[in-house]
Design a protein around this motif. Sequence first.
Motif, PDB file in Angstrom:
ATOM      1  N   VAL A 170      -0.091  11.553   7.734  1.00 34.16           N
ATOM      2  CA  VAL A 170       0.304  11.039   6.425  1.00 34.16           C
ATOM      3  C   VAL A 170       1.404  11.855   5.769  1.00 34.16           C
ATOM      4  CG1 VAL A 170      -1.931   9.951   6.020  1.00 34.16           C
ATOM      5  CG2 VAL A 170      -1.514  12.276   5.187  1.00 34.16           C
ATOM      6  N   LYS A 193       0.843  -1.191   0.000  1.00 38.61           N
ATOM      7  CA  LYS A 193       0.000   0.000   0.000  1.00 38.61           C
ATOM      8  C   LYS A 193       0.881   1.244   0.000  1.00 38.61           C
ATOM      9  CE  LYS A 193      -1.999  -1.147   3.886  1.00 38.61           C
ATOM     10  NZ  LYS A 193      -2.891  -1.176   5.020  1.00 38.61           N
ATOM     11  N   LYS A 213      -1.295   6.204   8.001  1.00 37.97           N
ATOM     12  CA  LYS A 213      -2.662   6.422   8.482  1.00 37.97           C
ATOM     13  C   LYS A 213      -3.162   5.211   9.264  1.00 37.97           C
ATOM     14  CE  LYS A 213      -7.144   8.025   6.892  1.00 37.97           C
ATOM     15  NZ  LYS A 213      -7.928   8.451   5.733  1.00 37.97           N
ATOM     16  N   ASP A 214      -2.878   4.002   8.758  1.00 40.05           N
ATOM     17  CA  ASP A 214      -3.281   2.773   9.453  1.00 40.05           C
ATOM     18  C   ASP A 214      -2.660   2.682  10.842  1.00 40.05           C
ATOM     19  OD1 ASP A 214      -4.744   2.052   7.234  1.00 40.05           O
ATOM     20  OD2 ASP A 214      -3.335   0.508   6.552  1.00 40.05           O
ATOM     21  N   PRO A 228       1.601   6.850   2.663  1.00 44.43           N
ATOM     22  CA  PRO A 228       0.629   7.609   3.466  1.00 44.43           C
ATOM     23  C   PRO A 228      -0.473   6.720   4.061  1.00 44.43           C
ATOM     24  CG  PRO A 228       1.133   8.820   1.473  1.00 44.43           C
ATOM     25  CD  PRO A 228       1.771   7.463   1.332  1.00 44.43           C
ATOM     26  N   ASP A 229      -0.908   5.711   3.306  1.00 44.00           N
ATOM     27  CA  ASP A 229      -1.936   4.798   3.818  1.00 44.00           C
ATOM     28  C   ASP A 229      -1.401   3.970   4.982  1.00 44.00           C
ATOM     29  OD1 ASP A 229      -3.582   5.806   1.880  1.00 44.00           O
ATOM     30  OD2 ASP A 229      -3.549   4.004   0.612  1.00 44.00           O
TER      31      ASP A 229
END
Length: 170
Positions: free
Chosen positions: A65, A52, A59-60, A55-56
């Motif tokens: 991000v 992924k 975020k997770d 930034p994702d």
Amino acid sequence: MDQIMNKVGSYWFSQKANKEIGSIGDDINSLSTSIQGGTSWLVNKIKGKMQKPLPDLLKDYDLAVGIFPRDATNYEFNEETGKLTVFIPEICEVGYKDSSVLRFNTTVTGYLEKGKLADIEGMKTKVMIWVKVTCITSDGPKLNFTAGMKKTRKREAYEVLRDGVNVDKF
């Protein structure tokens, strides 16, 4: 005698070919651990893993991000150990909305866990002088930067991806 030699030769050749073909999978695995930067995503894709965007991932793990520069798109993350290695094309500085500045080496490493990036190598911030950032933690609307001393900044300043400005040295 010629028939015996042909059979022995063809047996040896088929055994050698099977061994070589069997080692291709091992080569791909070892290649993925030794390659850094731009092509590691290809090896992960060949191995069936789709990575992924950075930034994702941040975020997770409840981090802002925009901590890393926009062109820091290649990374390696070991979910078992939590080790994160981010590859940045060139040494750069990023200025944020709150007037803070982070400087990044071409490789930044740390250990990622929920709300925290610890044991960071390859990141500095300016607090009168350039100081090594060792930890970033998320505390609701704030990010806590540990760099020689703990510095709290508003999280919203780091929520947007920004371009890095090239600098001569880290």
